[in-house]
Design an enzyme around this catalytic site. Structure first.
Site, PDB file in Angstrom:
ATOM      1  N   ASP A 315       1.458   4.824   3.920  1.00 29.10           N
ATOM      2  CA  ASP A 315       1.162   5.551   2.690  1.00 29.10           C
ATOM      3  C   ASP A 315       0.670   4.613   1.586  1.00 29.10           C
ATOM      4  O   ASP A 315       1.134   3.481   1.454  1.00 29.10           O
ATOM      5  CB  ASP A 315       2.445   6.264   2.222  1.00 29.10           C
ATOM      6  CG  ASP A 315       2.235   7.095   0.979  1.00 29.10           C
ATOM      7  OD1 ASP A 315       1.408   8.021   1.035  1.00 29.10           O
ATOM      8  OD2 ASP A 315       2.895   6.821  -0.042  1.00 29.10           O
ATOM      9  N   GLU A 368      -3.627   5.173   4.865  1.00 33.53           N
ATOM     10  CA  GLU A 368      -4.102   6.089   3.830  1.00 33.53           C
ATOM     11  C   GLU A 368      -4.658   5.197   2.719  1.00 33.53           C
ATOM     12  O   GLU A 368      -3.916   4.639   1.922  1.00 33.53           O
ATOM     13  CB  GLU A 368      -2.964   6.962   3.287  1.00 33.53           C
ATOM     14  CG  GLU A 368      -3.478   8.023   2.329  1.00 33.53           C
ATOM     15  CD  GLU A 368      -2.597   8.231   1.110  1.00 33.53           C
ATOM     16  OE1 GLU A 368      -2.919   9.119   0.318  1.00 33.53           O
ATOM     17  OE2 GLU A 368      -1.606   7.506   0.927  1.00 33.53           O
TER      18      GLU A 368
END
Length: 635
Positions: A315, A368
Site C-alpha cells: 500500500d 500501489e
C-alpha cells in the site's frame, strides 16, 4: 507467584543479523513463545526496547501489576529484553510496561510480534500458537504456474467486514463462514485470485484496516489465527490464490501501538518531516534504521511463510518514495544529493523485494504506486525496485473519466482511452478498479456512467470488456461485479438483493464470462506485459467512437480481434481491416441477452473480403452493438 527465569532464544548470530537489518524471520524469536524450560511449561517473552531502563510483562496472570515479571536486558547492547515466565500459557492476555531512560516516561504497549490480539476496542496481546495442519500441498507445488507473469491473473478485492454480513444477528461473518460463502462465490465468478484489504489487527474500523497495530496477528474480528489459515487453505483447495494488502508505509499513534514505543522514536523517524504523515495523521517508519528494516521484512516473510499467502499488495508506495509527498515547500528536506527521493525507503523496498523473492520465488509483490517513478516492476539488477507488478493508476483515472462523459462528447476524448497503450509496457501493469474509486462521493462504478439504466449498465459492460481485453492483469473491488449502485459502506454489507434484477444479474454473468475468456484465450494473458502481445487495427475513428485491436499469443492461431463501440448508436456494416484472409468466429459479445444486452447483433456471416482497409489487404464488415464489445478469432 513464579518469577521470570533467565532464558533466550537468540544466538549471537541472530543478534548480529538483527543489528545489520538482515534477520528476516524475527517472528521466530521476538514476541511470546510457549516453550518448556527445565521441565516446566511457560512462555518466553522478548521485546526490543533499547531506551528502556526496565520492562515488565503485565497481564491477567499477575493482576496487571508492574514488577511481578521483569524481563532481563541482554548484555550485548542489542536493546532486547527477554525472559521465561513459568505456567503462563496459550490465551494469556498481556502487555509490556516500559519505563524509559528518557525522562522516566512510562508506556504500556501491545507486543509488536503478538500472534493474536484482543478484539478491538480492547488492546492487549494474547499468547498464542496453533498446530494447524495445512492441506494445500498441491496448490503450493503448482502455484508458480498460477502466479506467473504470463498466466491469467484476475483479482477480486475484498473487505472482509463488509462483503456480506450476518444480517439477522448484525455481525461480521467469521473466517469459517467466509470459507464457505466467499470461497464458493469467488470460484463461481472465475477469479484466479482474491485480495484482502488488511487483515492484520487494527483498532479503528473506519481506517478499513490501513492503520495497523498488530502486524503479526490476523484481526480477531473474524475469529482465530488457525481459522484464518483455514480460509486461505480453502481458497487454495479451489485453485484460487490469496493476496494480502500490506502496509509498511505508516502506522497509527494509538497509545498501545508502535509509536514512541520505549519513550523514544523507536519505530518512527525522529524527524517529523520524515516521521509524520500529514494526510493520515499517522507515523512513518524509520527506513534507515537496520532493526526497522528487519522488522518489516520479517513481517512480509511471516505472512508468506506462516499463512501461505501468494503475494503482497504493498500500500501507498508513492508516499514512501518521495520526501515531499503531500508536503509543501519548507516541510521537507532534500536527500544528500539534493533530490526529493527517500533513499532509505527505496533501499528498504529493494531489500524487501529481494528477500521475498529469494525465499518465495513463486509469489508476487504488487505496488500501489501512483507516480511516474521509473522501473517499479523491473528487476533490481536492471535498476528497478523489484516488484512483480504495479497498479496502472493512469489507466484507471483516464478510463473512468472517459466513461463518465456523455457518449455524444466521447469523439473528442478517444485519446484518453488510447493513451494508456503509449506506456502500457513500461511496467508490468495491473488494471485496478479498486475500493478507492467507490467511496467519498465518487459514486459506485455503475453510477459514474451517464444515461438511463440500460445505458449505465451497457457502459459498465463495455468498460469491463475493455478492461479484460486490455494488456495487463485485472483487479475489481467487491460489488463492482454486479453493478452495486450505492457507494461502498465499510459498516454495511453489499446489496446482494440487487441480483434479483436482470440488469445486475446480467453484469454479474458478464464478469463471470470475461474471467473465463481471459483464462481460456492465451492471447489475453501470455504476452500481457509485452508490446508483442498487442497491435492496433484502428484507434483513430473518433467520429464513431470505435476502437479495434488484436491481442496476440505465442501462437498466431490464438490471436483475438477486439472491436469496441463506445456510443449507444449501433454501427451496421462497419468495416475493419484484418491481418489475413479467412473466416472469423465470435468468441464474446457483451451485448448478449444473458448479460441483459439487446442480443440483436450476432454477426453470423464472417468471411473476410479482399478489400483494403485500415492499411490492410483484407477486411470484413460487422454489425457493432450499441455500447458493446465483440471479440473474434479465426476459425
Amino acid at each position: 507467584m513464579a518469577q521470570t527465569k533467565v532464558h533466550s532464544l537468540f544466538t549471537e548470530f541472530d543478534i548480529s543479523l538483527f543489528q545489520a537489518g538482515k534477520h528476516y524471520r524475527l517472528y521466530e524469536k521476538f514476541g511470546s513463545h510457549i516453550i518448556t524450560v527445565d521441565g516446566i511449561e511457560g512462555t518466553y517473552f522478548a521485546v526490543w526496547a533499547p531506551s528502556a531502563k526496565s520492562v515488565s510483562v503485565i497481564g491477567d496472570f499477575n493482576f496487571w501489576l508492574e514488577g511481578e515479571h521483569h524481563l532481563n536486558v541482554r548484555w550485548d547492547g542489542s536493546g532486547i529484553w527477554e525472559g521465561f515466565i513459568p505456567n503462563v500459557g496459550k490465551g494469556a492476555i498481556y502487555k509490556y510496561k516500559i519505563r524509559s531512560a528518557n525522562n522516566n516516561i512510562t508506556t504500556e504497549k501491545a507486543d509488536p510480534f503478538a500472534r493474536r490480539c484482543e478484539h478491538p476496542p480492547k488492546t492487549a496481546s494474547e499468547v498464542w500458537e496453533d498446530d494447524y495442519s495445512w492441506k494445500d500441498k498441491k496448490w503450493m507445488k503448482n502455484r508458480k504456474k498460477n502466479n506467473a507473469l504470463d498466466a491469467p491473473f484476475s483479482v477480486y478485492e475484498v473487505h472482509l467486514g463488509s462483503w456480506k454480513k450476518q444480517i439477522e444477528e448484525n455481525r461480521f461473518l467469521s473466517y469459517r463462514e467466509l470459507a464457505d460463502e466467499l470461497v464458493d462465490y469467488v470460484s463461481e465468478m472465475n477469479f484466479t485470485h482474491v485480495e484482502f484489504m488488511p487483515i492484520m489487527e487494527y483498532p479503528y474500523d473506519p481506517s478499513w484496516g490501513y492503520q495497523l497495530t498488530g502486524y503479526f496477528a490476523p484481526t480477531s474480528r473474524f475469529g482465530y489465527p488457525d481459522e484464518f489459515k483455514y480460509l486461505v487453505d480453502t481458497f487454495h483447495e479451489k485453485n484460487i490464490g490469496v493476496l494480502l494488502d500490506w502496509v509498511p508505509s505508516h502506522f497509527p499513534s494509538d497509545d498501545h501501538g508502535l509509536g514512541f514505543f520505549d519513550g523514544s522514536h523507536l519505530y518512527e523517524h525522529p524527524d517529523r518531516r520524515k516521521g509524520y504523515h500529514q494526510d493520515w495523521k499517522s507515523l512513518i517508519f524509520n527506513y534507515g534504521r537496520n532493526e526497522i528494516k528487519a522488522f518489516l521484512i520479517s513481517n512480509a516473510i511471516f505472512w508468506l511463510d506462516q499463512y501461505h499467502a501468494d503475494g503482497l499488495r504493498v500500500d501507498a508506495v508513492a508516499s514512501m518514495l518521495f520526501l515531499d509527498y503531500s508536503r509543501e515547500e519548507g516541510e521537507w528536506e532534500p536527500n544528500e544529493f539534493g533530490g526529493r527521493e527517500n533513499l532509505d525507503a527505496i533501499n528498504f523496498i529493494k531489500e524487501m523485494n529481494m528477500a521475498v523473492y529469494e525465499a518465495f520465488p513463486d509469489v508476487q509483490t504488487i505496488a500501489e504506486e501512483s507516480t511516474s517513478f521509473p522501473k517499479v516492476s523491473k528487476p533490481i539488477y536492471d535498476g528497478g525496485l523489484g516488484f512483480g507488478m504495479k497498479w496502472m493508476m493512469g489507466w484507471m483515472h483516464d478510463t473512468l473519466d472517459y466513461f463518465a462523459k456523455e457518449p455524444i462528447y466521447r469523439k473528442h476524448h478517444q485519446n484518453e482511452l488510447t493513451f494508456s497503450l503509449n506506456y502500457a509496457f513500461t511496467e508490468n501493469f495491473m488494471l485496478p478498479l479498486s475500493h478507492d474509486e467507490v467511496v467519498y462521493g465518487k459514486k459506485s462504478i455503475v453510477n459514474k456512467m451517464p444515461g438511463d439504466e440500460w445505458q449505465k449498465f451497457a457502459n459498465l459492460r463495455v468498460l469491463y470488456s475493455l478492461m479484460f481485453t486490455h494488456p495487463g492483469t485485472k483487479l475489481l473491488f467487491q460489488g463492482g461485479e454486479f453493478g452495486q449502485t450505492s457507494e461502498w459502506n465499510f459498516n454495511g454489507s453489499l446489496d446482494w438483493h440487487l441480483l434479483d434484477y436482470d440488469v445486475h444479474k446480467g453484469a454479474q454473468n458478464l464478469v463471470k464470462d470475461l474471467n473465463k475468456l481471459y483464462q481460456k484465450e492465451p492471447a489475453l494473458h501470455e504476452k500481457q506485459f509485452s508490446h508483442e502481445g498487442f497491435e492496433w487495427i484502428d484507434h483513430g475513428d473518433h467520429e464513431n467512437s470505435v476502437m479495434s485491436y488484436i491481442r496476440k499469443g505465442v501462437n498466431e492461431k490464438d490471436n483475438v480481434i477486439v472491436i469496441l463501440n463506445l456510443t449507444p448508436v449501433p454501427r451496421e456494416n462497419y468495416r475493419i481491416g484484418l491481418p489475413k484472409t479467412g473466416t472469423l468466429k465470435e468468441v464474446f459479445n457483451s451485448d448478449a441477452k444473458k448479460y441483459n444486452g439487446t442480443g440483436n447483433y450476432k454477426n453470423k456471416k464472417l468471411t473476410s473480403d479482399k478489400k483494403v482497409w485500415n492499411n490492410r489487404e483484407h477486411s470484413i464488415e460487422l454489425d457493432l452493438p450499441p455500447l458493446g464489445m465483440i471479440a473474434f478469432k479465426y476459425k
